[in-house]
Design a protein around this motif. Structure first.
Motif, mmCIF file in Angstrom:
data_model
loop_
_atom_site.group_PDB
_atom_site.id
_atom_site.type_symbol
_atom_site.label_atom_id
_atom_site.label_comp_id
_atom_site.label_asym_id
_atom_site.label_seq_id
_atom_site.Cartn_x
_atom_site.Cartn_y
_atom_site.Cartn_z
ATOM 1 N N THR A 77 45.533 -23.299 -1.740
ATOM 2 C CA THR A 77 45.266 -22.563 -2.971
ATOM 3 C C THR A 77 44.097 -21.629 -2.676
ATOM 4 N N ALA A 78 43.830 -20.688 -3.564
ATOM 5 C CA ALA A 78 42.734 -19.744 -3.333
ATOM 6 C C ALA A 78 41.398 -20.476 -3.195
ATOM 7 N N GLN A 79 41.183 -21.477 -4.051
ATOM 8 C CA GLN A 79 39.929 -22.225 -4.007
ATOM 9 C C GLN A 79 39.830 -23.052 -2.721
ATOM 10 N N ALA A 80 40.927 -23.698 -2.344
ATOM 11 C CA ALA A 80 40.921 -24.494 -1.113
ATOM 12 C C ALA A 80 40.715 -23.604 0.115
ATOM 13 N N ALA A 81 41.264 -22.404 0.080
ATOM 14 C CA ALA A 81 41.096 -21.467 1.196
ATOM 15 C C ALA A 81 39.630 -21.053 1.330
ATOM 16 N N ARG A 82 38.973 -20.772 0.188
ATOM 17 C CA ARG A 82 37.555 -20.409 0.238
ATOM 18 C C ARG A 82 36.728 -21.556 0.825
ATOM 19 N N TRP A 83 37.033 -22.783 0.375
ATOM 20 C CA TRP A 83 36.298 -23.948 0.865
ATOM 21 C C TRP A 83 36.549 -24.129 2.366
ATOM 22 N N ALA A 84 37.804 -24.018 2.797
ATOM 23 C CA ALA A 84 38.141 -24.211 4.210
ATOM 24 C C ALA A 84 37.480 -23.160 5.089
ATOM 25 N N LYS A 85 37.469 -21.914 4.642
ATOM 26 C CA LYS A 85 36.833 -20.853 5.430
ATOM 27 C C LYS A 85 35.322 -21.079 5.515
ATOM 28 N N ALA A 86 34.731 -21.536 4.430
ATOM 29 C CA ALA A 86 33.293 -21.831 4.452
ATOM 30 C C ALA A 86 33.008 -22.975 5.427
ATOM 31 N N GLU A 87 33.892 -23.954 5.454
ATOM 32 C CA GLU A 87 33.737 -25.083 6.374
ATOM 33 C C GLU A 87 33.851 -24.615 7.830
ATOM 34 N N ILE A 88 34.785 -23.707 8.086
ATOM 35 C CA ILE A 88 34.952 -23.158 9.437
ATOM 36 C C ILE A 88 33.679 -22.412 9.863
ATOM 37 N N VAL A 89 33.105 -21.633 8.957
ATOM 38 C CA VAL A 89 31.874 -20.903 9.261
ATOM 39 C C VAL A 89 30.740 -21.879 9.539
ATOM 40 N N ARG A 90 30.644 -22.930 8.739
ATOM 41 C CA ARG A 90 29.595 -23.934 8.926
ATOM 42 C C ARG A 90 29.726 -24.622 10.290
#
Length: 116
Positions: A77-90
């Motif tokens: 979902t859009a929200q899950a994608a934002r969270w996953a991308k933030a996790e990848i950056v972290r």
């Protein structure tokens, strides 16, 4: 050769034997991001205690970085994608993922985001 020199040589041989039989850092075939971060912290501690040198730690870090596995979903979902991308950056900032792997994961997430 004095007795103290022979004792010292014997101790050094024993220490070398122990070093080969019980490595300070166990390598694994694959790492989760959390395991990779724990391993990086452990390597930092070993370098600080001078148990291993920075060059050895760097080799271990390259080994870990090449074997980090992230679980990916078939869709986001859009929200899950934002969270996953933030996790990848972290994870990339922490050194658990290489830049190339992070780019591939972000492309995977973008491609599978629903309603974006």
């Amino acid at each position: 050769m004095t007795a103290s020199q022979s004792e010292l040589r014997k101790l050094l041989r024993e220490a070398n034997y122990i070093w080969k039989d019980s490595p300070l850092f166990e390598k694994k075939q694959s790492y989760t991001p959390a395991e990779a971060q724990r391993a990086y912290k452990q390597l930092g501690q070993l370098v600080a205690k001078k148990s291993i040198n920075p060059r050895q730690a760097s080799a271990y870090r390259r080994h870990i970085a090449s074997r980090v596995q992230v679980t990916l979903k078939p869709s986001y979902t859009a929200q899950a994608a934002r969270w996953a991308k933030a996790e990848i950056v972290r994870l990339t900032d922490a050194g658990a993922l290489t830049m190339k792997s992070a780019a591939a994961y972000q492309a995977h997430i973008t491609k599978r985001t629903i309603g974006a």
